[in-house]
Design a protein around this motif. Structure first.
Motif, short mmCIF file in Angstrom:
data_model
loop_
_atom_site.label_atom_id
_atom_site.label_comp_id
_atom_site.label_asym_id
_atom_site.label_seq_id
_atom_site.Cartn_x
_atom_site.Cartn_y
_atom_site.Cartn_z
N GLU A 85 0.46 -1.31 -0.29
CA GLU A 85 -0.30 -0.38 -0.02
C GLU A 85 1.28 0.98 -0.10
OE1 GLU A 85 -3.51 -0.08 -0.26
OE2 GLU A 85 -3.58 -1.85 -0.41
N ALA A 86 1.69 1.14 0.63
CA ALA A 86 2.51 2.42 1.17
C ALA A 86 3.57 2.72 -0.48
CB ALA A 86 4.11 1.90 1.58
N GLY A 87 3.98 1.46 -1.00
CA GLY A 87 4.13 2.24 -2.53
C GLY A 87 2.97 2.10 -3.77
N ARG A 88 1.74 1.76 -3.56
CA ARG A 88 1.07 2.55 -4.41
C ARG A 88 0.68 4.23 -4.05
NH1 ARG A 88 -3.40 -2.45 -2.91
NH2 ARG A 88 -2.46 -3.84 -5.15
N ALA A 89 0.77 4.18 -2.63
CA ALA A 89 0.85 5.88 -2.41
C ALA A 89 1.64 6.77 -3.43
CB ALA A 89 0.83 5.87 -0.30
N LEU A 90 3.25 5.96 -2.96
CA LEU A 90 4.57 6.47 -3.91
C LEU A 90 3.99 6.96 -5.35
CD1 LEU A 90 7.15 5.00 -1.62
CD2 LEU A 90 5.66 7.79 -1.51
N GLY A 91 2.68 6.20 -5.91
CA GLY A 91 2.73 6.52 -6.99
C GLY A 91 3.86 5.24 -8.00
N LEU A 92 3.67 4.02 -7.27
CA LEU A 92 4.61 3.16 -8.21
C LEU A 92 3.60 2.26 -9.07
CD1 LEU A 92 6.93 1.95 -5.71
CD2 LEU A 92 7.24 3.00 -7.60
N GLU A 93 4.30 1.91 -10.34
CA GLU A 93 3.49 0.81 -11.09
C GLU A 93 3.66 -0.68 -10.58
OE1 GLU A 93 1.49 1.78 -13.33
OE2 GLU A 93 2.18 4.01 -13.30
N PRO A 94 2.14 -1.34 -11.03
CA PRO A 94 2.14 -2.68 -9.84
C PRO A 94 3.57 -3.52 -10.79
CG PRO A 94 0.14 -2.70 -11.24
CD PRO A 94 0.96 -1.34 -11.27
N VAL A 95 4.58 -3.45 -11.47
CA VAL A 95 5.58 -3.79 -12.14
C VAL A 95 6.84 -3.21 -10.86
CG1 VAL A 95 7.27 -4.64 -13.64
CG2 VAL A 95 5.14 -4.63 -14.26
#
Length: 222
Positions: free
Chosen positions: A121-131
């Motif tokens: 979730e933290a990665g998504r919050a940073l705007g990272l793509e799924p890959v």
């Protein structure tokens, strides 16, 4: 009284060494390809597509609940009936990849699911793509968690590969069978082969522990 005679073994020891090299090579190639299958299978098992999860789940259950000997016989003796003929070495490699891929899929899936969801979730919050999330957030912790199980799977794979001699594929067990047919020194030959498999297992176990300590900073005693 049985009189031990290791002379035929030592006179032809180069054949056993070559067979051991073939076993290691076959095991490494099968493990590398099996890891690719494992990662793809684990991603499919954790995807949101129900059909994909079901197909991979069926593959895993079929392979894990049937004997490896039957699987390799099916590939080598069964497929020619439908026009697909594989030579012994190719059939052995395909069977090992399919087998280790099924077990590796579950191991890798468990590693992926062991990564705390909060990190994803933290990665998504940073705007990272799924890959990017998979590469930078999930991959290393997952590898760290599954590494011991995957290295144990390699040792098991290397030992299981002896079954491929039943279809005349080239490996250490096959070399031993050929030498036994020439010399009839069965006790001595299979005693030496047992020791060679043991040495290979111990060597790779030590190597994997060293790699584990180097890559993941595990304590040296582990």
């Amino acid at each position: 009284m049985y009189h031990f005679n290791f002379t035929p073994v030592f006179d032809n020891f180069y054949l056993l060494l070559y067979g051991a090299w073939l076993t290691v090579r076959l095991s490494f190639v099968a493990m590398i390809l099996g890891l690719v299958v494992s990662v793809l299978g684990a991603v499919a098992r954790t995807s949101r597509y129900k059909i994909l999860r079901g197909l991979v789940g069926a593959y895993v259950e079929i392979i894990r609940n049937t004997p490896f000997l039957i699987q390799i016989f099916f590939l080598f003796f069964g497929l020619p009936a439908v026009g697909i003929a594989l030579n012994p070495n190719v059939a052995a490699l395909v069977a090992l990849v399919i087998n280790v891929g099924a077990y590796g899929t579950e191991i890798t899936r468990a590693g992926i699911e062991s990564v705390p969801h909060g990190q994803v979730e933290a990665g998504r919050a940073l705007g990272l793509e799924p890959v990017q999330i998979f590469r930078y957030v999930v991959l290393k912790p997952a590898l760290r968690n599954v590494y011991p199980a995957m290295t144990s799977q390699f040792i098991y794979l290397m030992l299981t590969s002896s079954v491929v001699s039943t279809i005349s594929a080239n490996d250490l067990a096959s070399a031993g069978a050929d030498l036994n047919a020439k010399t009839f020194a069965s006790f001595e030959i299979y005693l030496v082969i047992t020791a060679m498999y043991l040495v290979l297992s111990l060597l790779f176990s030590g190597l994997f522990r060293l790699v584990q300590h180097t890559l993941f900073n595990y304590p040296a005693s582990r």
